[in-house]
Design a protein around this motif. Structure first.
Motif, mmCIF file in Angstrom:
data_model
loop_
_atom_site.group_PDB
_atom_site.id
_atom_site.type_symbol
_atom_site.label_atom_id
_atom_site.label_comp_id
_atom_site.label_asym_id
_atom_site.label_seq_id
_atom_site.Cartn_x
_atom_site.Cartn_y
_atom_site.Cartn_z
ATOM 1 N N GLN A 120 0.824 -1.203 0.000
ATOM 2 C CA GLN A 120 0.000 0.000 0.000
ATOM 3 C C GLN A 120 0.862 1.259 0.000
ATOM 4 O OE1 GLN A 120 -2.501 -1.108 3.459
ATOM 5 N NE2 GLN A 120 -4.254 -0.813 2.117
ATOM 6 N N ALA A 149 0.729 4.073 -2.908
ATOM 7 C CA ALA A 149 0.356 5.447 -2.564
ATOM 8 C C ALA A 149 1.382 6.462 -3.052
ATOM 9 C CB ALA A 149 0.170 5.579 -1.054
ATOM 10 N N THR A 203 -0.754 3.839 7.448
ATOM 11 C CA THR A 203 -1.876 3.849 8.382
ATOM 12 C C THR A 203 -2.108 2.467 8.970
ATOM 13 O OG1 THR A 203 -2.916 5.610 7.101
ATOM 14 C CG2 THR A 203 -4.324 4.404 8.631
ATOM 15 N N GLU A 206 -11.760 2.734 8.007
ATOM 16 C CA GLU A 206 -11.673 4.197 7.998
ATOM 17 C C GLU A 206 -12.637 4.798 9.012
ATOM 18 O OE1 GLU A 206 -12.275 7.740 4.690
ATOM 19 O OE2 GLU A 206 -11.606 5.745 4.064
ATOM 20 N N PHE A 224 -8.692 8.631 10.651
ATOM 21 C CA PHE A 224 -8.050 8.683 9.342
ATOM 22 C C PHE A 224 -8.132 10.094 8.755
ATOM 23 C CE2 PHE A 224 -8.148 7.856 4.644
ATOM 24 C CZ PHE A 224 -6.797 7.519 4.534
ATOM 25 N N ASP A 225 -9.230 10.788 9.020
ATOM 26 C CA ASP A 225 -9.352 12.178 8.580
ATOM 27 C C ASP A 225 -8.255 13.030 9.217
ATOM 28 O OD1 ASP A 225 -11.604 11.567 7.087
ATOM 29 O OD2 ASP A 225 -12.979 12.041 8.721
ATOM 30 N N ARG A 238 -4.971 12.541 7.346
ATOM 31 C CA ARG A 238 -4.915 13.245 6.066
ATOM 32 C C ARG A 238 -4.637 14.730 6.249
ATOM 33 N NH1 ARG A 238 -10.025 10.412 3.012
ATOM 34 N NH2 ARG A 238 -11.057 11.148 4.888
ATOM 35 N N THR A 278 -1.408 6.154 3.423
ATOM 36 C CA THR A 278 -2.080 4.950 2.935
ATOM 37 C C THR A 278 -3.468 4.838 3.546
ATOM 38 O OG1 THR A 278 -1.289 3.469 4.694
ATOM 39 C CG2 THR A 278 0.145 3.770 2.772
ATOM 40 N N ALA A 279 -4.376 4.235 2.805
ATOM 41 C CA ALA A 279 -5.726 3.999 3.308
ATOM 42 C C ALA A 279 -5.719 2.840 4.299
ATOM 43 C CB ALA A 279 -6.655 3.675 2.141
ATOM 44 N N GLY A 333 -9.186 -2.131 5.305
ATOM 45 C CA GLY A 333 -10.521 -2.467 4.838
ATOM 46 C C GLY A 333 -10.696 -3.974 4.692
#
Length: 226
Positions: free
Chosen positions: A105, A109, A179, A184, A188-189, A192, A200-201, A204
């Protein structure tokens, strides 16, 4: 009889996070390996869910070690010691396949060799979880052949922001945040908004996460049958 998997995490903080947890649970259900129940709310909801399950059950954390203080506290309040047909697994931690996914990831990214790397975890009261986060950072460092700093969002030090700033002060013009979260949510906000070059997200319902959750369930099922 296949034990029911009870997926546990704190989804009470925001609706988006709860929806993401439900999506993760649905991905587990679609594998068809075990009946699945969820407890993504309060301790009372968790206790009621466990008590409503007929037959054997395995409580499986739907969060990563050191990634979610609220979920750790929720799970720690559950007492199933009086049930011979129930057990709980540990949160996912320094699992090689998951760390390999995190490295992939990072690259996807936009991380490049020479960029700084911060592993962003939540923190919390559990020292074993802190050791797990440290182990993940070491494993990730070996994967990307670059030093990895650990930063925390809600407990312990340094903070993610401080870790990013320190790397930039030490000559890294570009800093990537890896991350360490399963789904999420509002945390996570915050990542960012820190100002890293890339973030990275969360993992999930990726195949490696579902595979590992089900592997934990199978291992616990074997222990119950022994």
């Amino acid at each position: 009889m296949v034990p029911t998997m009870v997926l546990v995490a704190d989804g009470s903080r925001d609706a988006h996070r709860r929806d993401a947890l439900c999506g993760l649970a649905e991905a587990v259900v679609q594998r068809g390996e075990a009946p699945v129940r969820t407890a993504f709310g309060s301790h009372a909801e968790l206790q009621a869910t466990v008590e409503s399950v007929q037959g054997p059950l395995v409580v499986v954390p739907a969060f990563l070690a050191g990634s979610d203080t609220a979920s750790t506290e929720l799970l720690s309040g559950l007492d199933i010691s009086d049930r011979f047909d129930a057990c709980a697994t540990a949160p996912l931690g320094a699992v090689p396949s998951i760390v390999a996914k995190l490295a992939a990831q990072l690259r996807a990214a936009g991380w490049c060799p020479g960029d700084g790397v911060v592993l962003a975890a939540d923190g919390g009261p559990d020292n074993d979880e802190r050791r797990q986060v440290t182990d993940v950072a070491r494993m990730l460092s070996r994967r990307v052949q670059s030093p990895v700093q650990v930063g925390y969002l809600n407990a312990w030090a340094p903070s993610v922001s401080d870790a990013v700033t320190r790397l930039r002060r030490n000559g890294h013009g570009r800093v990537a945040v890896a991350t360490w979260q399963l789904v999420e949510g509002s945390d996570f906000d915050r990542l960012r908004d820190i100002g890293a070059t890339t973030v990275t997200a969360p993992f999930g319902p990726s195949a490696v996460v579902i595979d590992t959750l089900l592997a934990q369930h199978r291992a616990a099922t074997a222990r119950l049958a022994a």
